[in-house]
Write a protein that holds these residues in place. Structure first.
Motif, PDB file in Angstrom:
ATOM      1  N   ARG A   1       0.854  -1.375  -0.062  1.00 47.17           N
ATOM      2  CA  ARG A   1      -0.226   0.214  -0.070  1.00 47.17           C
ATOM      3  C   ARG A   1       1.237   1.393   0.161  1.00 47.17           C
ATOM      4  NH1 ARG A   1      -3.487   0.672   4.062  1.00 47.17           N
ATOM      5  NH2 ARG A   1      -2.029  -0.028   5.931  1.00 47.17           N
ATOM      6  N   PHE A   2       1.024   1.662  -1.463  1.00 51.50           N
ATOM      7  CA  PHE A   2       1.671   2.925  -1.257  1.00 51.50           C
ATOM      8  C   PHE A   2       1.068   4.456  -0.759  1.00 51.50           C
ATOM      9  CE2 PHE A   2       2.636   0.823  -5.214  1.00 51.50           C
ATOM     10  CZ  PHE A   2       4.535   0.591  -4.829  1.00 51.50           C
ATOM     11  N   GLY A   3       1.606   4.682   0.667  1.00 53.26           N
ATOM     12  CA  GLY A   3       1.039   6.218   1.259  1.00 53.26           C
ATOM     13  C   GLY A   3       0.669   5.671   2.753  1.00 53.26           C
ATOM     14  N   TRP A   4       1.295   4.928   2.517  1.00 58.98           N
ATOM     15  CA  TRP A   4      -0.027   4.409   4.109  1.00 58.98           C
ATOM     16  C   TRP A   4       1.589   5.269   5.272  1.00 58.98           C
ATOM     17  CZ3 TRP A   4       3.753   2.588   7.819  1.00 58.98           C
ATOM     18  CH2 TRP A   4       5.081   2.087   7.118  1.00 58.98           C
ATOM     19  N   ALA A   5       1.890   5.316   5.496  1.00 60.81           N
ATOM     20  CA  ALA A   5       2.880   6.371   6.184  1.00 60.81           C
ATOM     21  C   ALA A   5       2.688   7.928   6.092  1.00 60.81           C
ATOM     22  CB  ALA A   5       4.347   5.491   5.977  1.00 60.81           C
ATOM     23  N   THR A   6       2.485   8.160   4.656  1.00 57.98           N
ATOM     24  CA  THR A   6       2.347   9.920   5.218  1.00 57.98           C
ATOM     25  C   THR A   6       2.014  10.337   5.925  1.00 57.98           C
ATOM     26  OG1 THR A   6       1.145   9.120   3.160  1.00 57.98           O
ATOM     27  CG2 THR A   6       0.505  10.750   3.559  1.00 57.98           C
ATOM     28  N   GLY A   7       2.354  11.352   6.741  1.00 60.76           N
ATOM     29  CA  GLY A   7       1.986  12.212   8.024  1.00 60.76           C
ATOM     30  C   GLY A   7       2.308  12.148   9.105  1.00 60.76           C
ATOM     31  N   LYS A   8       2.751  10.297   8.610  1.00 64.73           N
ATOM     32  CA  LYS A   8       3.657   9.836  10.643  1.00 64.73           C
ATOM     33  C   LYS A   8       5.261   9.933  10.384  1.00 64.73           C
ATOM     34  CE  LYS A   8       0.755   6.291  10.686  1.00 64.73           C
ATOM     35  NZ  LYS A   8      -0.225   4.729  10.314  1.00 64.73           N
ATOM     36  N   ILE A   9       5.451  10.552   9.261  1.00 63.97           N
ATOM     37  CA  ILE A   9       7.569  10.431   9.397  1.00 63.97           C
ATOM     38  C   ILE A   9       7.440  11.497   8.907  1.00 63.97           C
ATOM     39  CG2 ILE A   9       9.083  10.168   7.883  1.00 63.97           C
ATOM     40  CD1 ILE A   9       8.328   7.366   7.768  1.00 63.97           C
ATOM     41  N   SER A  10       8.430  12.223  10.047  1.00 59.96           N
ATOM     42  CA  SER A  10       8.796  14.025   9.209  1.00 59.96           C
ATOM     43  C   SER A  10      10.457  14.264   9.647  1.00 59.96           C
ATOM     44  CB  SER A  10       7.726  14.897  10.334  1.00 59.96           C
ATOM     45  OG  SER A  10       8.882  14.302  11.470  1.00 59.96           O
ATOM     46  N   VAL A  11      11.093  15.024   8.836  1.00 55.79           N
ATOM     47  CA  VAL A  11      12.340  15.492   8.382  1.00 55.79           C
ATOM     48  C   VAL A  11      12.590  16.526   8.994  1.00 55.79           C
ATOM     49  CG1 VAL A  11      14.127  14.946   6.944  1.00 55.79           C
ATOM     50  CG2 VAL A  11      12.547  13.549   6.518  1.00 55.79           C
ATOM     51  N   ALA A  12      13.436  16.930  10.161  1.00 59.78           N
ATOM     52  CA  ALA A  12      14.479  18.200  10.190  1.00 59.78           C
ATOM     53  C   ALA A  12      14.311  18.664   9.424  1.00 59.78           C
ATOM     54  CB  ALA A  12      15.525  17.829  11.568  1.00 59.78           C
TER      55      ALA A  12
END
Length: 74
Positions: free
Chosen positions: A49-60
């Protein structure tokens, strides 16, 4: 193709399963008429499933900024 009757299939099931896993075609008959075919189960590929981690990972913002001289010793 190997055809076995129901009684033989009951007594030798593990051997028949092993033969089917090796690629042999096993047919189980009832009253000398083919009833079922014993075949191995095909593995199911996991669904991606593409996009399952959208909004869960952030990069400084400074992720790729140069490090200071002492930060490599920590």
């Amino acid at each position: 193709m190997r055809q076995v009757n129901m009684l033989e299939a009951k007594t030798a099931l593990s051997e028949l399963v092993a033969a089917a896993l090796r690629g042999e075609e096993i047919v189980i008959a009832r009253a000398n008429k083919p009833a079922v075919r014993l075949v191995p189960v095909e593995p199911v590929a996991p669904v991606r499933r593409f996009g399952w981690a959208t909004g869960k990972i952030s990069v400084a913002e400074d992720f790729d900024a140069p490090l200071d001289a002492f930060s490599s010793y920590r």
